[in-house]
Design an enzyme around this catalytic site. Structure first.
Site, PDB file in Angstrom:
ATOM      1  N   LYS A  33      34.158  40.908  30.935  1.00  0.00           N
ATOM      2  CA  LYS A  33      35.020  40.514  31.697  1.00  0.00           C
ATOM      3  C   LYS A  33      36.383  39.978  30.784  1.00  0.00           C
ATOM      4  O   LYS A  33      35.934  39.256  30.094  1.00  0.00           O
ATOM      5  CB  LYS A  33      34.542  39.241  32.664  1.00  0.00           C
ATOM      6  CG  LYS A  33      35.599  38.819  33.669  1.00  0.00           C
ATOM      7  CD  LYS A  33      35.262  37.604  34.357  1.00  0.00           C
ATOM      8  CE  LYS A  33      36.282  36.937  35.122  1.00  0.00           C
ATOM      9  NZ  LYS A  33      36.248  35.619  35.789  1.00  0.00           N
ATOM     10  N   LYS A  57      40.500  34.308  28.606  1.00  0.00           N
ATOM     11  CA  LYS A  57      41.025  33.586  27.595  1.00  0.00           C
ATOM     12  C   LYS A  57      40.041  33.074  26.731  1.00  0.00           C
ATOM     13  O   LYS A  57      40.059  33.055  25.652  1.00  0.00           O
ATOM     14  CB  LYS A  57      41.686  32.322  27.840  1.00  0.00           C
ATOM     15  CG  LYS A  57      43.075  32.889  28.497  1.00  0.00           C
ATOM     16  CD  LYS A  57      43.887  31.609  29.044  1.00  0.00           C
ATOM     17  CE  LYS A  57      43.739  31.874  30.633  1.00  0.00           C
ATOM     18  NZ  LYS A  57      44.447  30.941  31.350  1.00  0.00           N
ATOM     19  N   LYS A  62      31.638  23.859  31.918  1.00  0.00           N
ATOM     20  CA  LYS A  62      32.468  23.262  30.799  1.00  0.00           C
ATOM     21  C   LYS A  62      31.885  22.274  29.941  1.00  0.00           C
ATOM     22  O   LYS A  62      32.095  22.539  28.568  1.00  0.00           O
ATOM     23  CB  LYS A  62      33.740  22.719  31.471  1.00  0.00           C
ATOM     24  CG  LYS A  62      34.692  23.620  32.229  1.00  0.00           C
ATOM     25  CD  LYS A  62      35.942  23.093  32.678  1.00  0.00           C
ATOM     26  CE  LYS A  62      36.802  24.036  33.382  1.00  0.00           C
ATOM     27  NZ  LYS A  62      37.745  23.482  34.245  1.00  0.00           N
TER      28      LYS A  62
HETATM   29  P1  ADP Z   1      40.433  32.607  32.103  1.00  0.00           P
HETATM   30  O1  ADP Z   1      39.097  33.185  32.334  1.00  0.00           O
HETATM   31  O2  ADP Z   1      41.201  33.709  31.186  1.00  0.00           O
HETATM   32  O3  ADP Z   1      40.389  31.128  31.795  1.00  0.00           O
HETATM   33  P2  ADP Z   1      41.286  31.707  34.587  1.00  0.00           P
HETATM   34  O4  ADP Z   1      39.867  31.079  34.799  1.00  0.00           O
HETATM   35  O5  ADP Z   1      42.434  30.490  34.284  1.00  0.00           O
HETATM   36  O6  ADP Z   1      41.152  32.827  33.632  1.00  0.00           O
HETATM   37  O7  ADP Z   1      41.754  32.519  35.819  1.00  0.00           O
HETATM   38  C1  ADP Z   1      42.627  32.271  37.005  1.00  0.00           C
HETATM   39  C2  ADP Z   1      42.272  33.198  37.732  1.00  0.00           C
HETATM   40  O8  ADP Z   1      42.385  34.628  37.569  1.00  0.00           O
HETATM   41  C3  ADP Z   1      40.754  33.157  38.351  1.00  0.00           C
HETATM   42  O9  ADP Z   1      40.397  32.419  39.176  1.00  0.00           O
HETATM   43  C4  ADP Z   1      40.615  34.835  38.713  1.00  0.00           C
HETATM   44  O10 ADP Z   1      40.579  34.972  40.161  1.00  0.00           O
HETATM   45  C5  ADP Z   1      41.489  35.506  38.056  1.00  0.00           C
HETATM   46  N1  ADP Z   1      40.950  36.362  36.821  1.00  0.00           N
HETATM   47  C6  ADP Z   1      40.731  35.885  35.541  1.00  0.00           C
HETATM   48  N2  ADP Z   1      40.082  36.682  34.781  1.00  0.00           N
HETATM   49  C7  ADP Z   1      39.852  37.728  35.660  1.00  0.00           C
HETATM   50  C8  ADP Z   1      39.202  39.140  35.415  1.00  0.00           C
HETATM   51  N3  ADP Z   1      38.773  39.571  34.217  1.00  0.00           N
HETATM   52  N4  ADP Z   1      39.231  40.019  36.486  1.00  0.00           N
HETATM   53  C9  ADP Z   1      39.520  39.789  37.759  1.00  0.00           C
HETATM   54  N5  ADP Z   1      40.129  38.216  37.932  1.00  0.00           N
HETATM   55  C10 ADP Z   1      40.247  37.527  37.058  1.00  0.00           C
END
Ligand code: ADP
Ligand code: TRP
Length: 332
Positions: A189, A192, A110
């Site tokens: 992948k 957000k 981060k």
């Molecule tokens: P982002 O990457 O959108 O910020 P987060 O890190 O907040 O998402 O994600 C919360 C949970 O959602 C993660 O711990 C993961 O398990 C799941 N997740 C997020 N993006 C994916 C993806 N593209 N494929 C599978 N699982 C995902």
């Protein structure tokens, strides 16, 4: 067995969050005692507009409930509605070595991305440890990126116990099945932070538009196409039965089908898949008082357990018993 997990309200949830995490939390509520919370204190490390945070928290609650989180089974609450968690965080910080936190990959990532390296960001894993330890949680389902934080939680709990006695319950991680990493509209992948997400509940037009924006190669309509390298096909697999998947794969391989048609097939499958949840969400959104009641009831259940554990922790370290203190001096 108590299962606990938290999800940060840092933006609208997307297909990756649902298939990679939320759906699996919801399944677990049927077998175990479940505590799920919206990690608003953690989100404060990155969301700095109060209006946006408020909206995100509300959206997170609506999404989770609409998707099937059942408040009669699982306690759903806002992290910040349980003030005991912040107190426990401090007590844990007094036994947390800097070197343990310095090793955390998510902090380093981060920071590298330009998120301000505030003390809150650095001590984020201790708040996460408090989230888990406050409720004697046994099992914590998380994505792969959070496993290190569960190890940190176990380390902190062990250190606390070695100093003050067997007070804290050591949790186990349950790795979510992320084998099907959900791809975003650019084929990477879905996340957000990459701006490539497909949200769970857009209207019909914006959803179709988003799906139509999925990146494709320039293979002409009449040529055969490879389903296995196509993000459209990978996304379709999330929604379709094996027979439906096989039927689309045949069309890909035969040629004569343009990507536009495959996208339309994906759109229809996704639209139908979330229809019931969409209707539930609309109902709940029109009734914010009910949602607030659910969150408060969840927080009450969480606080009941949290107060009990915190009492144990306070007395173990030599602080006063909160119970005796409150009854004698501070009737509220
Ligand atoms: P982002 O990457 O959108 O910020 P987060 O890190 O907040 O998402 O994600 C919360 C949970 O959602 C993660 O711990 C993961 O398990 C799941 N997740 C997020 N993006 C994916 C993806 N593209 N494929 C599978 N699982 C995902
Ligand atoms: N840090 C987690 C994430 O970003 C969210 C979270 C906060 C959490 N506290 C937790 C997850 C406690 C599990 C248990 O995904």
């Amino acid at each position: 067995m108590r299962v606990l997990s938290g999800i940060q309200p840092t933006g609208r949830f997307h297909w990756g969050n649902y298939f990679g995490a939320i759906r699996q939390y919801i399944d677990l509520q049927n077998n175990e005692q479940a505590f799920y919370f919206i990690a608003d204190l953690h989100a404060l490390t990155t969301v700095r507009e109060p209006q946006v945070l408020r909206q995100n928290i509300q959206d997170a609650a609506l999404d989770l409930l609409a998707l099937g989180l059942n408040p009669d089974k699982a306690a759903l609450f806002r992290q910040s509605d349980v003030p005991e968690v912040s107190e426990l965080q401090w007590l844990l910080m007094t036994v947390t070595q800097m070197s343990l936190l310095e090793k955390c990959v998510s902090y380093k990532d981060k920071k590298a991305k330009g998120i301000p390296a505030d003390a809150g960001l650095f001590t984020y894993p201790v708040l996460m440890a408090a989230d888990i330890l406050l409720y004697d949680s046994d099992l914590v389902p998380v994505g792969g990126d959070q496993i290190q934080h569960i190890e940190v939680t176990r380390d902190i709990a062990q250190r606390f116990n070695s100093i003050f006695g067997e007070v804290l319950v050591l949790p186990d991680a349950k790795t979510l099945d992320e084998s099907a990493k959900v791809p975003g509209v650019d084929g990477e992948k879905m996340s957000k932070s990459y701006g490539n997400t497909i949200e769970l509940f857009p209207g019909e037009k914006p959803l179709r538009k988003r799906i139509m924006s999925i990146k494709t190669d320039t293979t002409p309509v009449e040529s055969p196409k490879d389903p296995d390298t196509s993000a459209i096909y990978q996304l379709y697999q999330l929604f379709a039965s094996p027979d439906e998947q096989a039927a689309l794969a045949v069309k890909y391989k035969k040629g004569g089908m343009g990507y536009g048609e495959a996208k339309e097939t994906l759109f229809r499958a996704a639209w139908v898949h979330f229809a019931a949840a969409r209707a539930r969400r609309e109902q709940l959104a029109a009734d914010p008082a009910t949602v607030e009641d659910i969150l408060r009831a969840g927080a009450r259940r969480a606080r009941e357990k949290g107060a009990e554990v915190l009492e144990r922790v306070r007395t173990a370290c030599g602080l006063t018993s909160r119970k005796a203190f409150l009854n004698a001096d501070f009737r509220v």
